[in-house]
Design an enzyme around this catalytic site. Sequence first.
Site, PDB file in Angstrom:
ATOM      1  N   PRO A   1       0.796  -1.228   0.000  1.00  0.00           N
ATOM      2  CA  PRO A   1       0.000   0.000   0.000  1.00  0.00           C
ATOM      3  C   PRO A   1       0.830   1.280   0.000  1.00  0.00           C
ATOM      4  O   PRO A   1       1.847   1.370   0.676  1.00  0.00           O
ATOM      5  CB  PRO A   1      -0.819  -0.115   1.288  1.00  0.00           C
ATOM      6  N   ASN A   2       0.330   2.222  -0.770  1.00  0.00           N
ATOM      7  CA  ASN A   2       0.864   3.589  -0.887  1.00  0.00           C
ATOM      8  C   ASN A   2       2.158   3.678  -1.685  1.00  0.00           C
ATOM      9  O   ASN A   2       2.631   4.782  -1.944  1.00  0.00           O
ATOM     10  CB  ASN A   2       1.055   4.232   0.501  1.00  0.00           C
TER      11      ASN A   2
ATOM     12  N   ARG B   1       5.333  10.844  -2.232  1.00  0.00           N
ATOM     13  CA  ARG B   1       4.991  10.528  -0.857  1.00  0.00           C
ATOM     14  C   ARG B   1       6.217  10.660   0.052  1.00  0.00           C
ATOM     15  O   ARG B   1       7.197   9.939  -0.121  1.00  0.00           O
ATOM     16  CB  ARG B   1       4.517   9.070  -0.862  1.00  0.00           C
TER      17      ARG B   1
ATOM     18  N   TYR C   1      11.407   8.506   1.618  1.00  0.00           N
ATOM     19  CA  TYR C   1      11.423   7.448   0.606  1.00  0.00           C
ATOM     20  C   TYR C   1      12.146   7.831  -0.689  1.00  0.00           C
ATOM     21  O   TYR C   1      12.336   6.979  -1.552  1.00  0.00           O
ATOM     22  CB  TYR C   1       9.979   7.026   0.284  1.00  0.00           C
TER      23      TYR C   1
ATOM     24  N   ASN D   1       8.044  -5.768  -0.910  1.00  0.00           N
ATOM     25  CA  ASN D   1       7.920  -4.598  -0.038  1.00  0.00           C
ATOM     26  C   ASN D   1       6.448  -4.501   0.324  1.00  0.00           C
ATOM     27  O   ASN D   1       5.642  -3.943  -0.432  1.00  0.00           O
ATOM     28  CB  ASN D   1       8.402  -3.318  -0.722  1.00  0.00           C
TER      29      ASN D   1
ATOM     30  N   ALA E   1       3.178  -0.958   4.841  1.00  0.00           N
ATOM     31  CA  ALA E   1       2.655  -0.996   6.222  1.00  0.00           C
ATOM     32  C   ALA E   1       2.154  -2.381   6.630  1.00  0.00           C
ATOM     33  O   ALA E   1       2.171  -2.723   7.826  1.00  0.00           O
ATOM     34  CB  ALA E   1       1.553   0.036   6.387  1.00  0.00           C
TER      35      ALA E   1
ATOM     36  N   ASP F   1       1.943 -16.012   7.126  1.00  0.00           N
ATOM     37  CA  ASP F   1       1.498 -17.374   6.796  1.00  0.00           C
ATOM     38  C   ASP F   1       1.699 -17.680   5.316  1.00  0.00           C
ATOM     39  O   ASP F   1       2.093 -18.800   4.958  1.00  0.00           O
ATOM     40  CB  ASP F   1       0.015 -17.544   7.152  1.00  0.00           C
TER      41      ASP F   1
ATOM     42  N   GLU G   1      12.514  -9.740   1.810  1.00  0.00           N
ATOM     43  CA  GLU G   1      11.825  -8.537   2.293  1.00  0.00           C
ATOM     44  C   GLU G   1      12.638  -7.304   1.886  1.00  0.00           C
ATOM     45  O   GLU G   1      13.858  -7.283   2.056  1.00  0.00           O
ATOM     46  CB  GLU G   1      11.733  -8.613   3.823  1.00  0.00           C
TER      47      GLU G   1
ATOM     48  N   HIS H   1      12.736  -2.899   1.935  1.00  0.00           N
ATOM     49  CA  HIS H   1      12.205  -1.586   2.331  1.00  0.00           C
ATOM     50  C   HIS H   1      13.147  -0.495   1.867  1.00  0.00           C
ATOM     51  O   HIS H   1      14.377  -0.651   1.964  1.00  0.00           O
ATOM     52  CB  HIS H   1      12.049  -1.478   3.854  1.00  0.00           C
ATOM     53  N   LEU H   2      12.577   0.604   1.437  1.00  0.00           N
ATOM     54  CA  LEU H   2      13.398   1.772   1.077  1.00  0.00           C
ATOM     55  C   LEU H   2      14.038   2.368   2.327  1.00  0.00           C
ATOM     56  O   LEU H   2      15.231   2.635   2.373  1.00  0.00           O
ATOM     57  CB  LEU H   2      12.514   2.831   0.393  1.00  0.00           C
TER      58      LEU H   2
ATOM     59  N   ARG I   1      12.910   3.751  12.829  1.00  0.00           N
ATOM     60  CA  ARG I   1      11.789   4.693  12.793  1.00  0.00           C
ATOM     61  C   ARG I   1      10.861   4.457  13.999  1.00  0.00           C
ATOM     62  O   ARG I   1      11.309   3.993  15.030  1.00  0.00           O
ATOM     63  CB  ARG I   1      11.078   4.556  11.440  1.00  0.00           C
TER      64      ARG I   1
ATOM     65  N   ARG J   1       6.925   0.299  13.822  1.00  0.00           N
ATOM     66  CA  ARG J   1       7.510  -0.297  12.607  1.00  0.00           C
ATOM     67  C   ARG J   1       8.600  -1.309  12.945  1.00  0.00           C
ATOM     68  O   ARG J   1       9.206  -1.894  12.042  1.00  0.00           O
ATOM     69  CB  ARG J   1       8.110   0.800  11.711  1.00  0.00           C
TER      70      ARG J   1
HETATM   71  C1  DQA Z   1       8.329   0.873   3.800  1.00  0.00           C
HETATM   72  C2  DQA Z   1       8.436   1.011   5.325  1.00  0.00           C
HETATM   73  C3  DQA Z   1       7.105   0.801   5.992  1.00  0.00           C
HETATM   74  O1  DQA Z   1       7.242   0.976   7.403  1.00  0.00           O
HETATM   75  C4  DQA Z   1       6.098   1.806   5.496  1.00  0.00           C
HETATM   76  O2  DQA Z   1       4.816   1.526   6.026  1.00  0.00           O
HETATM   77  C5  DQA Z   1       6.024   1.886   3.999  1.00  0.00           C
HETATM   78  C6  DQA Z   1       7.274   1.791   3.239  1.00  0.00           C
HETATM   79  C7  DQA Z   1       9.651   1.202   3.099  1.00  0.00           C
HETATM   80  O3  DQA Z   1       9.827   0.788   1.955  1.00  0.00           O
HETATM   81  O4  DQA Z   1      10.504   1.889   3.681  1.00  0.00           O
HETATM   82  O5  DQA Z   1       4.976   2.125   3.432  1.00  0.00           O
HETATM   83  O6  DQA Z   1       7.989  -0.471   3.499  1.00  0.00           O
END
Ligand code: DQA
Length: 149
Positions: A14-15, A22, A27, A79, A82, A92, A103, A105-106, A112, A116
């Site tokens: 999401p997002n 954003r 990011y 990624n 949230a 699962d 996994e 993440h940027l 943070r 998180r």
């Molecule tokens: C994220 C880190 C997450 O905590 C956050 O909710 C995101 C982006 C990252 O790529 O840094 O939406 O996954």
Amino acid sequence: MSENSNLIYVLNGPNLNLLGLREPEIYGYDTLDDIAGMLEDRARELGLEIEMRQTNHEGMLVDWLQEAQAEGAKAVLLNAAAYTHTSIALLDAIRAIKTPVVEVHLSDPSKREEFRHISYVGMAAANTVQGHGAKSYLIALEAVANETF
Ligand code: DQA
């Protein structure tokens, strides 16, 4: 399940469709299309194929993880945004498939807000790459290409 050892699913939660706009101070300014372009360029050099997707819906990520296995993908870069910090369904799903999941993440969520710091994705993932901005995806791709996860 047929093995497709060149295919890498890159699943974004999401997002992340708003990347570039954003919270760029967290990011960065690269959009998800920019990241897809970088991954595709590097994947071509490595003889890999990228299947890049984004959704704002948790269950869609579960469906796509299952699809990655059904398609015989070599690995998934995930990624989950949230949902990383909330989703037992994703934990699962990752445990339910044999396809390795890295996994991504940027930002570095461990540096943070406290909420998180827990990662359900990380509890099941083969490896985690975080805190390198858009480059996190490229580092994860290298790990998959070299099978160092
Ligand atoms: C994220 C880190 C997450 O905590 C956050 O909710 C995101 C982006 C990252 O790529 O840094 O939406 O996954």
